[in-house]
Design an enzyme around this catalytic site. Structure first.
Site, short mmCIF file in Angstrom:
data_model
loop_
_atom_site.label_atom_id
_atom_site.label_comp_id
_atom_site.label_asym_id
_atom_site.label_seq_id
_atom_site.Cartn_x
_atom_site.Cartn_y
_atom_site.Cartn_z
N GLU A 194 39.51 -28.22 -19.28
CA GLU A 194 38.10 -28.57 -19.05
C GLU A 194 37.63 -28.09 -17.68
OE1 GLU A 194 40.43 -30.71 -19.99
OE2 GLU A 194 39.89 -31.12 -22.08
N MET A 217 52.13 -23.07 -13.11
CA MET A 217 50.73 -23.37 -13.41
C MET A 217 49.84 -22.22 -12.96
SD MET A 217 50.37 -26.20 -15.00
CE MET A 217 48.58 -26.27 -14.78
N ASN A 221 43.66 -23.44 -27.19
CA ASN A 221 42.59 -22.45 -27.10
C ASN A 221 43.10 -21.02 -27.38
OD1 ASN A 221 40.32 -21.00 -26.47
ND2 ASN A 221 40.38 -21.45 -24.28
#
Length: 464
Positions: free
Chosen positions: A69, A313, A339
Site C-alpha cells: 500500500e 526488502m 500483485n
C-alpha cells in the site's frame, strides 16, 4: 440513522474492551518487539504519542497498512505534496516504516499507526489535527472512524477493495458494516465489483477509480547490481517464484529439480513474501541437495548455484530484471494472490495459481490479453516453466501482452485525484494563503538590519 441494538452493543463492547486493555498495550507491544514486529524505539507512537511537532498549515493523514500500500500510494502522496500540503503517513509494520524512510526521507512525516483504542486514537488526533484522512485499500478501525466522524474530519478510502472472504464476513454483520461504512465521506474503488460491495455494506458515496498500483513506476533497481548478477548468470535459463508463501518454495524446488534434468544449469530465483522466513527456507532447500545463495548474506552467485534466495526488502525490481518468467505466489498453496503487475511491467511472462481473489481484476485483464498462464499443481507449474524456457516466441508474446495490458489499465491516479478534488480544494487554498503569509512576514525577520541602514531620525519614525 441510529444503529440497531446489536450493532450498538458491538460498538460499545469494542470500545470498552479497548479501554480495559489499554494499560496492557505496552507489554503486548514489547512482546511483538521480541518477534521483530515492532520498533522498540517508537512504541509510544502506537499509543498515539508523537515525538514530532505538527507542521503549520493544512495536513492530510494517509494510512497505508504495509509495504504494498505504501508503494501504491507514493505517487498520490507526491501529487498532494506538490500543492504545499503536509503529509502525515502512517503504516503498521517495521518493513513499511523502513520503506517510507527510504522513499520519502524528511519530505513526509512518518508515524506508526495508533492502536485502535480510544486513548491511543485521541492522543494521536489531538496532536496531529488532520484536515483530511485517507485510507489506502481497506482497513476498517471502528474507534478511528468514530473519532474522525466526531471531529468532522472527512474520511476517505482510495484504491478500495473487498475480498470475497471479507465481504462474506461483513454481510454476516450487516448492521455493523452499515454503521461503519456509511461514515466514510467517499470511497474510491479498484473495480465495479468492489464498488457494488461497498454500496451493499452501506457506503453512501462510492466511485470507481481503478487500481493506482498500475500507475506507479516499475520497482527500481541499481543498474550496477543488475549488471553484475546478469554477468554471473550468463546464458543460464532463469525463472523466478516471487512473493511466495509457505509450501510454494517447496513447489519451486521440485520444479527446479525437474528442470535440472532437462536444461543446462538452470537457475531458480525464490523471493519469499516474508524475508524473515529465509533461514528456514534455505535450510529446507539445502536438505534437498540444492545449493543456495542468500542475497542478504552476500553469497556469491556461482555456476553451480541452484537457488538465488531473494531475502532482502525493496529489491523486487532487481530480481525481476533477471528473468523473463515469473510465478506469482500466494496463489498455489495459499489463498488471495499477490500483485502480478510488477512482473508484467518489467517484462516477465506471468504464471499464477488459481487462488487470486485479492487481485481478480488485474488477473482478468492480463488474462484477456494472454499475458498470464494459470496452473493448478506443481506439475502444471513445471510444464509451464519448461514450455516458456524452450519456446522464446510464446514467452515474448506473453511479455508483449503484459506490457499492453498494463498500458490499458493506467489512469487510476488521475481519476483518484479527480475524486479527491472537492476535499483537497479548500486545503490547497489554505496552503497558498499560508505560503503568502510567510513570504509577507519574511522581511520582518531582518527589520533590525533595515533600521541600522537608515539615518537615526528616520529610524525613529519607522519604529514609531
Amino acid at each position: 440513522m441510529k444503529p440497531d441494538v446489536s450493532t450498538w452493543i458491538a460498538q460499545r463492547g469494542y470500545r470498552f474492551a479497548g479501554m480495559a486493555l489499554y494499560p496492557f498495550l505496552r507489554p503486548a507491544l514489547l512482546y511483538r518487539v521480541r518477534k521483530g514486529k515492532e520498533d522498540r524505539a517508537r512504541l509510544n507512537e502506537r499509543l498515539g504519542h508523537a515525538a514530532v511537532a505538527r507542521p503549520d498549515g493544512p495536513l492530510v493523514w494517509i494510512h497505508a497498512a504495509s509495504v504494498g500500500e505504501t508503494l501504491a500510494v507514493a505517487p498520490l502522496i507526491e501529487m498532494v505534496r506538490g500543492y504545499g500540503i503536509s503529509i502525515l503517513l502512517t503504516t503498521g509494520t517495521v518493513t513499511s516504516a523502513r520503506l517510507a524512510a527510504e522513499r520519502f526521507g524528511d519530505r513526509v512525516i512518518h508515524q506508526y499507526v495508533p492502536v485502535d483504542t480510544t486513548p491511543s486514537v485521541r492522543n494521536f488526533l489531538d496532536h496531529w489535527r488532520p484536515d483530511l484522512a485517507v485510507n489506502v485499500e481497506t482497513e476498517v478501525w471502528p474507534v478511528t472512524i468514530a473519532e474522525l466522524n466526531r471531529r468532522r474530519v472527512a474520511h476517505i478510502i482510495v484504491n478500495g477493495r473487498i475480498s470475497d472472504r471479507s465481504f462474506d464476513r461483513w454481510m454476516m454483520r450487516r448492521g455493523l458494516a452499515r454503521s461503519l461504512f456509511s461514515r466514510f465521506a467517499c470511497i474510491l474503488t479498484q473495480t465495479d465489483l468492489d464498488a457494488e460491495r461497498f454500496s451493499d455494506l452501506g457506503a453512501l458515496n462510492v466511485g470507481v477509480s481503478g487500481n493506482i498500483k498500475v500507475d506507479r513506476e516499475a520497482p527500481p533497481a541499481d543498474p550496477r547490481e543488475v549488471g553484475l548478477l546478469q554477468e554471473s548468470i550468463g546464458s543460464r535459463p532463469v525463472w523466478a517464484a516471487i512473493s511466495t508463501f509457505e509450501g510454494e518454495e517447496q513447489a519451486a524446488a521440485e520444479v527446479h529439480l525437474s528442470l535440472k534434468a532437462r536444461f543446462n544449469r538452470p537457475l531458480t530465483i525464490i523471493v519469499p513474501r516474508h524475508p524473515n522466513r529465509a533461514e528456514a527456507i534455505a535450510l529446507q532447500l539445502q536438505e534437498q541437495g540444492l545449493k543456495v545463495a542468500r542475497r542478504s548474506c552476500g553469497d556469491p552467485l556461482e555456476p553451480d548455484t541452484d537457488i538465488l534466495l531473494g531475502d532482502t526488502m525493496g529489491d523486487m525490481g532487481l530480481y525481476l530484471r533477471l528473468t523473463r518468467i515469473a510465478f506469482v505466489g500466494r496463489s498455489l498453496t495459499a489463498r488471495g494472490g499477490q500483485n502480478p503487475l510488477e512482473p508484467a511491467m518489467l517484462g516477465a511472462a506471468v504464471l499464477t495459481g488459481r487462488n487470486v481473489d485479492n487481485f481478480r481484476e488485474a488477473y482478468r485483464q492480463l488474462r484477456q490479453r494472454g499475458a498470464v498462464r494459470t496452473v493448478d499443481s506443481v506439475e502444471a507449474l513445471r510444464q509451464s516453466v519448461e514450455l516458456l524456457m524452450r519456446d522464446a516466441k510464446a514467452r515474448e508474446t506473453m511479455v508483449s501482452a503484459g506490457f499492453e495490458a498494463v498500458r490499458e489499465m493506467r489512469g487510476a491516479l488521475a481519476r483518484t485525484m479527480k475524486g479527491l478534488e472537492r476535499y483537497l480544494a479548500p486545503l490547497i487554498l489554505e496552503a497558498r494563503f499560508c505560503a503568502k503569509s510567510k513570504s509577507v512576514k519574511q522581511p520582518s525577520h531582518h527589520s533590525s538590519d533595515v533600521l541600522k541602514r537608515v539615518p537615526e531620525a528616520q529610524a525613529s519614525k519607522i519604529a514609531r
